[in-house]
Motif scaffolding. Sequence first.
Motif, PDB file in Angstrom:
ATOM      1  N   ARG A 161      50.692 -20.680 -12.060  1.00 40.66           N
ATOM      2  CA  ARG A 161      49.933 -20.577 -10.815  1.00 40.66           C
ATOM      3  C   ARG A 161      50.625 -19.571  -9.902  1.00 40.66           C
ATOM      4  N   PHE A 162      49.864 -18.581  -9.474  1.00 40.57           N
ATOM      5  CA  PHE A 162      50.354 -17.532  -8.589  1.00 40.57           C
ATOM      6  C   PHE A 162      49.497 -17.541  -7.327  1.00 40.57           C
ATOM      7  N   VAL A 163      50.139 -17.509  -6.168  1.00 37.71           N
ATOM      8  CA  VAL A 163      49.401 -17.545  -4.896  1.00 37.71           C
ATOM      9  C   VAL A 163      49.852 -16.367  -4.039  1.00 37.71           C
ATOM     10  N   THR A 164      48.897 -15.536  -3.651  1.00 35.71           N
ATOM     11  CA  THR A 164      49.197 -14.412  -2.771  1.00 35.71           C
ATOM     12  C   THR A 164      49.064 -14.837  -1.317  1.00 35.71           C
ATOM     13  N   HIS A 165      49.778 -14.123  -0.437  1.00 32.00           N
ATOM     14  CA  HIS A 165      49.811 -14.505   0.979  1.00 32.00           C
ATOM     15  C   HIS A 165      50.317 -13.347   1.812  1.00 32.00           C
ATOM     16  N   LEU A 166      50.474 -13.559   3.114  1.00 31.99           N
ATOM     17  CA  LEU A 166      50.749 -12.446   4.020  1.00 31.99           C
ATOM     18  C   LEU A 166      52.139 -11.843   3.844  1.00 31.99           C
ATOM     19  N   ASP A 167      53.036 -12.521   3.146  1.00 34.06           N
ATOM     20  CA  ASP A 167      54.355 -11.969   2.877  1.00 34.06           C
ATOM     21  C   ASP A 167      54.430 -11.256   1.529  1.00 34.06           C
ATOM     22  N   VAL A 168      53.294 -11.092   0.859  1.00 38.73           N
ATOM     23  CA  VAL A 168      53.235 -10.400  -0.422  1.00 38.73           C
ATOM     24  C   VAL A 168      52.338  -9.175  -0.270  1.00 38.73           C
ATOM     25  N   ALA A 173      49.021 -19.560 -24.476  1.00 43.32           N
ATOM     26  CA  ALA A 173      48.838 -20.052 -25.839  1.00 43.32           C
ATOM     27  C   ALA A 173      49.865 -21.140 -26.131  1.00 43.32           C
ATOM     28  N   LYS A 174      49.542 -22.011 -27.070  1.00 37.51           N
ATOM     29  CA  LYS A 174      50.398 -23.167 -27.351  1.00 37.51           C
ATOM     30  C   LYS A 174      51.803 -22.781 -27.786  1.00 37.51           C
ATOM     31  N   ASP A 175      51.950 -21.585 -28.373  1.00 42.08           N
ATOM     32  CA  ASP A 175      53.276 -21.190 -28.846  1.00 42.08           C
ATOM     33  C   ASP A 175      54.121 -20.549 -27.754  1.00 42.08           C
ATOM     34  N   ARG A 176      53.609 -20.499 -26.544  1.00 44.76           N
ATOM     35  CA  ARG A 176      54.372 -19.934 -25.428  1.00 44.76           C
ATOM     36  C   ARG A 176      54.915 -21.059 -24.546  1.00 44.76           C
ATOM     37  N   ASP A 177      56.138 -20.924 -24.125  1.00 48.22           N
ATOM     38  CA  ASP A 177      56.815 -21.912 -23.290  1.00 48.22           C
ATOM     39  C   ASP A 177      56.667 -21.492 -21.831  1.00 48.22           C
ATOM     40  N   GLY A 178      55.804 -22.200 -21.088  1.00 48.50           N
ATOM     41  CA  GLY A 178      55.545 -21.842 -19.704  1.00 48.50           C
ATOM     42  C   GLY A 178      56.782 -21.901 -18.829  1.00 48.50           C
ATOM     43  N   GLN A 179      57.607 -22.916 -19.025  1.00 44.73           N
ATOM     44  CA  GLN A 179      58.808 -23.041 -18.204  1.00 44.73           C
ATOM     45  C   GLN A 179      59.798 -21.916 -18.490  1.00 44.73           C
ATOM     46  N   ALA A 180      59.838 -21.464 -19.732  1.00 43.02           N
ATOM     47  CA  ALA A 180      60.708 -20.339 -20.059  1.00 43.02           C
ATOM     48  C   ALA A 180      60.238 -19.072 -19.349  1.00 43.02           C
ATOM     49  N   VAL A 181      58.913 -18.901 -19.257  1.00 41.95           N
ATOM     50  CA  VAL A 181      58.355 -17.755 -18.536  1.00 41.95           C
ATOM     51  C   VAL A 181      58.720 -17.833 -17.059  1.00 41.95           C
ATOM     52  N   VAL A 182      58.575 -19.022 -16.476  1.00 38.63           N
ATOM     53  CA  VAL A 182      58.909 -19.210 -15.063  1.00 38.63           C
ATOM     54  C   VAL A 182      60.369 -18.853 -14.809  1.00 38.63           C
ATOM     55  N   LYS A 183      61.260 -19.350 -15.661  1.00 38.21           N
ATOM     56  CA  LYS A 183      62.694 -19.101 -15.469  1.00 38.21           C
ATOM     57  C   LYS A 183      63.046 -17.629 -15.661  1.00 38.21           C
ATOM     58  N   ALA A 184      62.442 -16.993 -16.667  1.00 38.31           N
ATOM     59  CA  ALA A 184      62.728 -15.583 -16.920  1.00 38.31           C
ATOM     60  C   ALA A 184      62.273 -14.718 -15.752  1.00 38.31           C
ATOM     61  N   GLU A 203      61.859 -15.739 -12.571  1.00 36.50           N
ATOM     62  CA  GLU A 203      62.679 -16.029 -11.389  1.00 36.50           C
ATOM     63  C   GLU A 203      64.016 -15.294 -11.471  1.00 36.50           C
ATOM     64  N   ALA A 204      64.565 -15.184 -12.657  1.00 35.68           N
ATOM     65  CA  ALA A 204      65.830 -14.468 -12.821  1.00 35.68           C
ATOM     66  C   ALA A 204      65.699 -13.001 -12.448  1.00 35.68           C
ATOM     67  N   ARG A 205      64.464 -12.507 -12.461  1.00 38.27           N
ATOM     68  CA  ARG A 205      64.218 -11.104 -12.110  1.00 38.27           C
ATOM     69  C   ARG A 205      63.530 -10.961 -10.753  1.00 38.27           C
ATOM     70  N   GLY A 206      63.498 -12.055  -9.989  1.00 34.94           N
ATOM     71  CA  GLY A 206      63.049 -11.959  -8.605  1.00 34.94           C
ATOM     72  C   GLY A 206      61.590 -12.232  -8.357  1.00 34.94           C
ATOM     73  N   VAL A 207      60.905 -12.871  -9.313  1.00 34.72           N
ATOM     74  CA  VAL A 207      59.496 -13.234  -9.132  1.00 34.72           C
ATOM     75  C   VAL A 207      59.371 -14.739  -9.315  1.00 34.72           C
ATOM     76  N   ARG A 208      58.869 -15.424  -8.283  1.00 36.04           N
ATOM     77  CA  ARG A 208      58.777 -16.883  -8.324  1.00 36.04           C
ATOM     78  C   ARG A 208      57.318 -17.323  -8.350  1.00 36.04           C
ATOM     79  N   PHE A 209      57.030 -18.292  -9.210  1.00 33.57           N
ATOM     80  CA  PHE A 209      55.715 -18.923  -9.271  1.00 33.57           C
ATOM     81  C   PHE A 209      55.908 -20.270  -9.940  1.00 33.57           C
ATOM     82  N   THR A 210      54.857 -21.070 -10.007  1.00 33.79           N
ATOM     83  CA  THR A 210      54.988 -22.415 -10.549  1.00 33.79           C
ATOM     84  C   THR A 210      54.317 -22.506 -11.918  1.00 33.79           C
ATOM     85  N   GLY A 211      54.745 -23.511 -12.679  1.00 35.97           N
ATOM     86  CA  GLY A 211      54.180 -23.719 -14.009  1.00 35.97           C
ATOM     87  C   GLY A 211      54.161 -25.184 -14.371  1.00 35.97           C
TER      88      GLY A 211
END
Length: 339
Positions: free
Chosen positions: A316-323, A290-301, A303-311
Amino acid sequence: MKVIDLRSDTVTQPTREMRAAMMAAPLGDDVFGDDPSVNALQDHVAALLGKEAALFMPTGTQSNLCGLMAHCQRGDEYIVGQGAHTYRWEAGGAAVMGSIQPQPLNNQPDGSLALADIEAAIKPDDPHFARSRLLCLENTIGGKVLSLDYQRAATDLARSKGLAAHLDGARLFNAAVAMGGDAKANARRIADLYDSVSVCFSKGLGAPVGSALVGSSDLIARAKRIRKMAGGTMRQAGLLAAAAQHALDHHVERLAEDHANARLLAEGLTGLPGVTVVTPDTNIVFVDLAKDRDGQAVVKAAEARGVRFTGLYRLRFVTHLDVTREDVERALRILREIF
């Protein structure tokens, strides 16, 4: 704690078995054409996809570039989607290095190009226009699978107008697995519709490096000269070819696990406030906020807890053989708390 890296399926690490295959690979000098592991891979990929020849490349970007330049001359044109990798994400290489004019068309919601748009974009044989020479499609595109019937109709249309057809099949085997049944036979059925196909080994298949271009012997001979100009020839490249061969032998059918994990992730995110989830066809999940949500803030929050994805423009989340499934479940717990 393990970092769950969902940025791309390009982040995979070679498995222990793949590393062993690399270390055991017989080597030569591929510039002289005598690296047996490279030659074996090229023969295998060509046969697998039903083409006369194949050429091993360092990257998918280079594989697509060599394919486009082998099809087109200066002043020619290729028809392509606005969202296609060959147009949007490869630094304009066809135009800059090949002097090939792109004619971008809007992608439909399913990733396809409307047949009427393709036909309308093909230029008449007139000196005022660039010469329309090539239709370039992508499968999967944004994680979506183009239907076989659509691809047949689009490539038939192109050939009826004198154009060749190239497929950016970076995730060709994801598409083939999603079709159900024999994945390698499905890949061959897709490739049969095109004059050339680029396929990547370093995404879902899990090799550290490499792509291949397949096509006719004449086209591959032209591409080989272009690869040299582009700096893509390598010496003892059999180390990398062995990884790609191992991936083809052992990592195709398991792509279904990545697709299942992507569905699990999408289902777990659906219904959260301010979140719109695009149902995945394969291993890529897109999320619009939604427009009131900051995507980059979500990405950073996250990543600080050990989950990485792009925004970059949407999450965008991509699954693969190491997940693993357990990784996805942990990522979902963290994302739910953040949202």
